[in-house]
Design a protein around this motif. Sequence first.
Motif, mmCIF file in Angstrom:
data_model
loop_
_atom_site.group_PDB
_atom_site.id
_atom_site.type_symbol
_atom_site.label_atom_id
_atom_site.label_comp_id
_atom_site.label_asym_id
_atom_site.label_seq_id
_atom_site.Cartn_x
_atom_site.Cartn_y
_atom_site.Cartn_z
ATOM 1 N N CYS A 65 29.994 36.889 38.915
ATOM 2 C CA CYS A 65 30.664 38.041 38.316
ATOM 3 C C CYS A 65 30.592 37.895 36.805
ATOM 4 O O CYS A 65 30.857 36.823 36.262
ATOM 5 C CB CYS A 65 32.122 38.095 38.738
ATOM 6 N N CYS A 89 40.337 40.233 33.634
ATOM 7 C CA CYS A 89 39.121 39.429 33.741
ATOM 8 C C CYS A 89 38.241 39.920 34.893
ATOM 9 O O CYS A 89 38.736 40.366 35.918
ATOM 10 C CB CYS A 89 39.465 37.968 34.001
ATOM 11 N N ARG A 91 36.303 39.281 37.986
ATOM 12 C CA ARG A 91 36.302 38.250 39.021
ATOM 13 C C ARG A 91 35.841 38.827 40.346
ATOM 14 O O ARG A 91 35.789 40.032 40.533
ATOM 15 C CB ARG A 91 37.715 37.678 39.195
ATOM 16 N N GLU A 92 35.583 37.944 41.297
ATOM 17 C CA GLU A 92 35.117 38.363 42.614
ATOM 18 C C GLU A 92 36.233 39.077 43.367
ATOM 19 O O GLU A 92 37.380 38.659 43.326
ATOM 20 C CB GLU A 92 34.619 37.171 43.415
ATOM 21 N N CYS A 131 32.496 42.486 42.569
ATOM 22 C CA CYS A 131 33.306 42.024 41.452
ATOM 23 C C CYS A 131 34.081 43.196 40.878
ATOM 24 O O CYS A 131 33.593 44.328 40.901
ATOM 25 C CB CYS A 131 32.421 41.432 40.353
ATOM 26 N N CYS A 136 44.470 38.814 34.441
ATOM 27 C CA CYS A 136 44.233 37.379 34.271
ATOM 28 C C CYS A 136 45.410 36.585 34.823
ATOM 29 O O CYS A 136 46.563 36.948 34.616
ATOM 30 C CB CYS A 136 44.019 37.042 32.801
#
Length: 141
Positions: A65, A89, A91-92, A131, A136
């Motif tokens: 990602c 963020c 991310r997967e 993703c 976060c």
Amino acid sequence: MHVQELILIVAVLLPSCLKALRYSQGTGDENCETLKSEIHLIKEEFDELGRMQRTCNADVIVNKCEGLCNSQVQPSVITPTGFLKECYCCRESFLKEKVITLTHCYDPDGTRLSSPEMATMDIRLREPTECKCFKCGDFTR
């Protein structure tokens, strides 16, 4: 025979959050995506006494990602730092298992193994297939 295993993954992947901090609201330029990445995998196999039996490695293509997510920092009289931070963020959001065959196997002396049962090693990895941007530090998903 009980075998201990150790997997080392060598890759240079910068955390998306470091690149994604924004100081204005709603810039609308989120760009979180699933990309292919080549990494070098090394797996060492040990016997029950801790002696290395073989080391296998290969360069493989896996998903990662990467991208930007809208984040913001704004002044706040309520927070101790004086700023309210909302960091997102890339991310997967979904993982799948992938079987990878390591094709370069060596004994502890560095001699390449050629017997069919020792010359290759299959390992299982979980890699992202999707993703997206997440807050976060939010690992509850």
